[in-house]
Each structure stands twice: as C-alpha cells, then as structure tokens.
Design a protein around this motif. Sequence first.
Motif, PDB file in Angstrom:
ATOM      1  N   MET A   1       0.829  -1.110   0.137  1.00  0.00           N
ATOM      2  CA  MET A   1       0.002  -0.069  -0.202  1.00  0.00           C
ATOM      3  C   MET A   1       0.848   1.175   0.058  1.00  0.00           C
ATOM      4  SD  MET A   1      -2.968   0.709   0.149  1.00  0.00           S
ATOM      5  CE  MET A   1      -3.907  -0.491   0.922  1.00  0.00           C
ATOM      6  N   VAL A   2       0.740   2.136  -0.900  1.00  0.00           N
ATOM      7  CA  VAL A   2       1.506   3.165  -1.141  1.00  0.00           C
ATOM      8  C   VAL A   2       0.395   4.580  -1.220  1.00  0.00           C
ATOM      9  CG1 VAL A   2       3.163   4.472  -2.468  1.00  0.00           C
ATOM     10  CG2 VAL A   2       3.366   1.949  -2.396  1.00  0.00           C
ATOM     11  N   GLN A   3       1.101   5.642  -0.514  1.00  0.00           N
ATOM     12  CA  GLN A   3       0.262   7.135  -0.780  1.00  0.00           C
ATOM     13  C   GLN A   3       0.398   7.580  -1.893  1.00  0.00           C
ATOM     14  OE1 GLN A   3      -1.013   8.447   2.538  1.00  0.00           O
ATOM     15  NE2 GLN A   3      -2.208  10.165   1.468  1.00  0.00           N
ATOM     16  N   LEU A   4      -0.465   7.763  -2.936  1.00  0.00           N
ATOM     17  CA  LEU A   4      -0.092   8.587  -4.223  1.00  0.00           C
ATOM     18  C   LEU A   4      -1.255   9.578  -3.998  1.00  0.00           C
ATOM     19  CD1 LEU A   4      -0.205   5.870  -7.090  1.00  0.00           C
ATOM     20  CD2 LEU A   4       1.730   7.065  -5.861  1.00  0.00           C
ATOM     21  N   GLY A   5      -0.484  10.744  -4.116  1.00  0.00           N
ATOM     22  CA  GLY A   5      -1.642  11.942  -3.902  1.00  0.00           C
ATOM     23  C   GLY A   5      -2.423  12.065  -2.335  1.00  0.00           C
ATOM     24  N   THR A   6      -3.615  11.942  -2.468  1.00  0.00           N
ATOM     25  CA  THR A   6      -4.100  11.749  -1.173  1.00  0.00           C
ATOM     26  C   THR A   6      -4.798  10.306  -0.996  1.00  0.00           C
ATOM     27  OG1 THR A   6      -6.176  12.405  -2.130  1.00  0.00           O
ATOM     28  CG2 THR A   6      -5.021  14.064  -1.073  1.00  0.00           C
ATOM     29  N   TYR A  12       2.592  -2.719  -6.521  1.00  0.00           N
ATOM     30  CA  TYR A  12       2.869  -4.143  -6.353  1.00  0.00           C
ATOM     31  C   TYR A  12       4.652  -4.024  -6.510  1.00  0.00           C
ATOM     32  CZ  TYR A  12      -1.276  -5.399  -8.754  1.00  0.00           C
ATOM     33  OH  TYR A  12      -2.754  -5.314  -9.220  1.00  0.00           O
ATOM     34  N   ILE A  13       5.240  -4.901  -5.560  1.00  0.00           N
ATOM     35  CA  ILE A  13       6.653  -4.919  -5.502  1.00  0.00           C
ATOM     36  C   ILE A  13       7.078  -5.929  -6.566  1.00  0.00           C
ATOM     37  CG2 ILE A  13       8.568  -5.679  -4.182  1.00  0.00           C
ATOM     38  CD1 ILE A  13       6.759  -5.257  -1.697  1.00  0.00           C
TER      39      ILE A  13
END
Length: 789
Positions: A1-6, A12-13
């Motif tokens: 899980m990655v924060q992109l923008g808000t 995927y790793i």
Amino acid sequence: MVQLGTKSTPAYIVALLPHLRAGTSLVESELKEVQELLDVDPPLTAEVLEITRWVADYYAAPWGEVMRAALPAGLNASVEQTIAITEKGGQSIEDSDPDASVRSRVLTLLATEGEMELNALILRMGATRTPKWLREMEAEGLVDRGYRTLSSATRAKRRRAVRLEQNRLTDATDEAAQRNQRTTPAQQRALEVLGQAGGELSVGELVERAWISESVIKTLLKNRLVTEFEEDVRRDPLANANLPQTDSFVLTGAQTTALSSIEDALKADAFAPILLHGVTGSGKTEIYIRAMHRALELNRGAMMLVPEIALTPILSRRLRAHFGDGIAIFHSSLSKGERFDEWSRLRAGEARIVLGTRSAVFAPVKNLGLIIIDEEQDSSYRQEESPFYNARDTAIVRAQKDSAVVVLGSATPSLESFHNAQTGKYKYVQLPDRIANRPLARAETVDMREVFARLKKPPVFSDLLLEAIDTTHSRKEQTIILLNRRGYSSFILCRSCGNSIECPNCDVTLTYHRGDQTLVCHYCNYHQRAPTVCPACGSKYIYYVGEGTEQIEELLRKRFPRLRIGRIDRDTKARRREFERTLLDFGKGEIDLLVGTQMLAKGHDFHNVTLVGVISVDAGLAMPDFRAAERTFQLITQVAGRAGRGDLPGRVLVQTYHPNHYALRHAIAQDYRGFYDEEIRHRRNHGYPPFVALALLLVRQKDEAKAKLIAQQLRNALTEANRDHSCRILGPAPAPFARLRGEYRIQLLVKSPGRKQMRAVIDQALKSFEEKGGDARTVTLEVDPVNMM
Ligand code: ADP
Ligand code: ZN
Ligand code: ZN
C-alpha cells in the motif's frame, strides 16, 4: 500500500534491490514510503511476473494494469482505510468531559463502535476530508489508522474446527476414559466421532454428527482433550454438479498420430508450437484430455484456454470428471470467491491444470509443460479494453519462456497460424475426418435475391428455411437459428445483386454515414456520396441491414406457436447464470429452437441439433474489417460442425444475397485450403497480416474540432517519425463507431513489414506528440488489433 496524492493505492513490488545500481540518480521527493505490506506471499509467481512484463512491453500497456489483470478480480483492489482507538486513546476518554470537544466525541464513538471506516467516521463528524484534528490525534497516538480489503470474497473463507490432541489420536476414547473419568457420555461421543473422522472435524460437522451442543466442545477444549484451529473452506464452483462418465475410447489412427507428436514434444522438454487442424467432431478434445494426462505424468502442469463463450458448463464438467480436484476452473460465471479459491489452489500447487478463458493465460500453474488453445482463431482471445492483449499470442510466448509445448487447435485456423504452419514455424498435425466417419452437415446457400424478386418485399425467412424448421420439429429434433451481426448496420447492400460497396484502396466495405449521406472508408478516409441505386446493377433496392435477435424470436414465436423457443445474445450473456441455464436446457432437449448470435456457433456439442439456419450472413461479409471474409468462412464452417454431431445427419441453410462470394463458396464446400489460398492472396496484395504488422491509434475526444486537431497532430508526428518510410500510415479517418458514449473517435492505422520499425516509429511519434503538448490520455494504442470495428 502506497500513498499516491491523497489516496492510498495498492501497489506491486516487482523487484528488491539491496543496493542501488551505480549511477542511479534518485530524486528524494519522488520516493514513496511503503505504508503496509498486504500479502505475505507474493501473489505473482516469477514466471507470471515475467509474462506480465512481456505483455506490458509488447502491447504498450501499463505494467500495473497487466499485473492487475493477471490476478483474480478484486484481489487487493479495493482497500479502505480504517480508524480505531488506541489504548492510550481509551485511557484519555476517562479523564475528559463526554460532550466537550470533537476529539472526545470521536474517542467515545470509537470506544463503542470499535474499528470504523475512516470515511464513515469523517462523515459522522460532519467533515468532508480528513480533518486536521484527526491527524493530530493520530500523531498523539490516540487513534490508529489501518487498512482492510473491502470484499471478503477475495480472502480465503474460513471456519472453526477441532482436532484431537496429538497423543490421543491412536486410541482417544480409551485414553480419555483412563485419564479422565469425568468425561460425560456426550463428550465420549464427540471424541469417538472425532477419532473415526481421522482426528479432525469442523465444529459444525462435529455438532451434527455427534449429536452434541457446542458447550460440550468448549469443555473438551478446556480439558485440553481437543484443540481448536481454523480451516479454509473451499468454494467449489462444481460442488453439486453431475459429472459425466469418462469414456475410454480406442483412439483413431489420426488421433494416435496427433497425440504422439504432442507426447514427443512434451518429452523433449523444449518449446514446441503445434497447430492441430481437425474438423469439428474429429476428436480434438479427446486429444487435449490425453495430452494433459501425459503432462501430469511427466510431472508438469497444463493450461487449457477456451474462447469466452465456448467454455461451456459441459466442457468443465467433462474435464472435472477426468481430473477431479487436480483441475482449477476459471469459469466466466464464477463468483469472486470461487474464482479466488480456484486461483489459490493453483498457486498452492494443489491443482496442476487450469481451464479458463483469456485471463487464465496468467494463471499460476506450477512447472507449466503444456498449453492448449482451443479454437485458436477466436477473436475473444483479444481483450478489447486496456490492457489490450491477445491471450493466444501471450500463451505462445509463455510457452516459449517456460519451455512448454503449445497446441493450437482449430477446425478453421486463423490465416496467421496456418501461414506459420506453412512456413514451418509451427508443426502441423491434421485430423481430417470426423469420429466414426459421421458426415459433416450438408450446407447449402439459399439465394435471397430470388426470394426477394418473387415476394417483392424484403423477407426475413425463406420458405425453404421455414419448412425445414417444421420438418425438424416433427422429427423431434432441434434447430439453431443464427444471426450474424453485432448490432452494426451502417453499410449498403444491394438486394438485387448482393453487392456491398468497397473502398477502392483498402478492400474493405465503406461505412454509411447517415448525417451527410456519404460512404467513408475508415482505414484511409476515402469519401464518396451514398448512391441511390446500386452501382453494380442499377437496382434501386439497396438497403441497410436490419433485424436483431429479439425481432427474430418474435417472428418465430408467431409463426411456430407450438415450439419452445430460447434466445441467447449479448444481452442475455450479461446475465451469466441465465445464459448457462438456457444452454443446459437446450442440451437436455427442453428447448426446441434456439436463436442467437455467432457465439452459438462455437464449441458446443448438441447431439440432437440437425438444422442450423443462418440469416443475414451478408452483414458479416460486409463488415468493414479486413477479416470479414475470414470470420464468415469460420462461422459457416463451425456452424456446419454444430449440426449432426450425433448419429443424425445435419443440414445447414445459409440465407444470402451473395451466394457467389468466395468465403461462402469454400465454406459450403468445407474447403479450408481453397479458402486459405484465395484469402492469403488478398492479404498479400493489400498488405494485411500476416504480411505486415499492424497498429491502430484511436483518438477519443468529446469535442469534435479538438478530436480532429489531435488526430492531425498525431498524424504529423507519425509522418515525421517515419522519415525512412519503413511504415505506411493511413488516416486520420473516422472510426467505424465514429461517435460512442458522447466521444468522437478518429483513428490512424500504421502498417509495416517490420514489427520493430513499426514500434520504433510509433513510440517516437507519441513521444514528440507529448513533448509538443499533446495529451496522451486521449490516444489509445492497439498493437495487433483483432477487431477492426
Ligand atoms: P472435437 O473437439 O474435435 O469437436 P470431440 O473430442 O468432442 O471432437 O469428439 C467428438 C465426439 O466423438 C465426442 O462425443 C467424443 O466423445 C467422441 N470421440 C472422440 N474420440 C473418440 C474415439 N476415439 N472413439 C469414439 N468416440 C470418440
Ligand atoms: Zn446491385
Ligand atoms: Zn480505404
């Protein structure tokens, strides 16, 4: 899980680098912290990861999108943020005034409700986005953010179960009796039943079988006579299905030869593509099944791909009867949960074979040794939305990477595949005859020009077909009525001579534009005025193709009130279960006549069907697509294979205004080779696959002027990138669906004898188009388009 923008987004790793490669420059601000790891085991195996990478490169698709397509729908797709109170937060409630501040209201709420969805909490507090006070509370450690996947369907389903204590497995009851005199009769029964069941049972089953209440189990747990655990429950799509007998035939000579060439290739442990060309009913499926058995014996996994619609419930049952739990099925009407479970069984190696449609090409089959692509010519292997990939071609590349054997099976191979067999790229194996020498259905054309001349009004059915339906029914046999169209009617056909009007440059039908009364080629943008009389014969009876399946069904019901009539088309296809039921009912003989579109022609095996009527075959022939003739040839050939599968002879009636068209002539004569020779000449002369590589660029825009401008910019960029003239660029021209969902659609076609040069030109053009301020999101690129519609 990655924060992109808000937003938090699943990511995927794809690789772990212990050290940065020398010379790599990093922009600190572009790095993202991983917020949370969602999977313990990587869902994509190394092989699958590699093939998704290839698809992304080859079809110019975003890698992430391809990886998502490779995973069972819904896996990690929808994750929501949650918020919960911490211990510290709990403590701070007590010493705060219950209705003082937002903060204490939040804490009280969380203390009573438990974990909440973040958005729900924000709404309850009357805010619209994450408020500052919440972030502060988080920073102070009063609340805690988490994530959960929305659909529990994509998690393994679990249930509680109990197990006898290890040392009691042998003689549970005796030992219990000796060591613990206080066991009640109910507890005794429970231990006995558990012992008989091999030491393990779900709580529910134990309660039922031993006639006890759950409290008995609780006592056993407390006394440590049993232990509790959770077990996965499998959602089996075919749990209650009746499986057919597995016949063991003696293979015919041709089948034996075909099977042994597959076997030899399997043993060689190297990539080997084989084209299995067998007329319908020649026993191909039987070969697939035996080849998969061989693969298993050699300790290798297998994959069988079938077209979207041919994956009949009947075929899955036939294979399940052979391979039991060893086969996982990606059936189009599976629930998300069932799909996930089938996928997990492959991932865990419990199932070694997969049967499925297009996306099954990404299935995590262990040690893949054999891929079968049934009806390899079928256009449903192509995904018609991003990522645009072709599962057949992807499967061939996967076989190459995994040193596997790939069998392309068909009664009517695609021009490309047969060409590859001709040039020796594929090994060619043939099954020329039907099993038991059952004759192929007798196919004939019904000349609608004559019917029209007689009746003086456009007929839907010829008398010949109506009479045939009657006789078929009176013999208690079944009929299929096939409508060859896709809701596409914008072209002109002459009722007197059967001609449609073609582009002088491109060998495709011109498309009729009602608005300005013109005929347009959507490959090269050639224009002409729509004529009022046929340019070939002068007749004024030119028309636009008409009826849909629903109207046909209506007409037939009126004409044959006593027949039980069913219908299958795009609309019913959306309701999968109903679609499946109709097919099964038809198979059981509970429907007399089935009306449908071309999807009815594929793969099904109905023994009592002796009549197939094809109406409006001309709509297919005049489709503005360079594959129109090939598609029509395949359709008629396949349809002839539908009729007379059992011991009864079959009959196919093809209503047409164009009985002399070469695709129809060869199809009626069941002459694949004759058709191929003629069609391949057209392809060579007009520069179509397999002689050139093809790509389609589609511009979509709400505003017409803007759409035209973008298309022109794109054209300029392409021309500039094509300085060495390695490509031919056609267009911009209106797409066949020139307006769709409120957007204007303009397309450009790029052809080149060299695939590499073609990609280089397109990539270069798209790059400079973007550099000059062009919006890449308005352009879709399709490499190797299948449907030119
Ligand atoms: P295809 O896939 O080529 O259309 P199938 O494998 O479905 O053909 O075979 C057609 C029919 O013939 C099926 O009903 C099948 O059970 C039967 N069949 C296949 N092989 C044999 C054989 N060697 N002997 C007798 N019947 C066979
Ligand atoms: Zn005419
Ligand atoms: Zn043209």
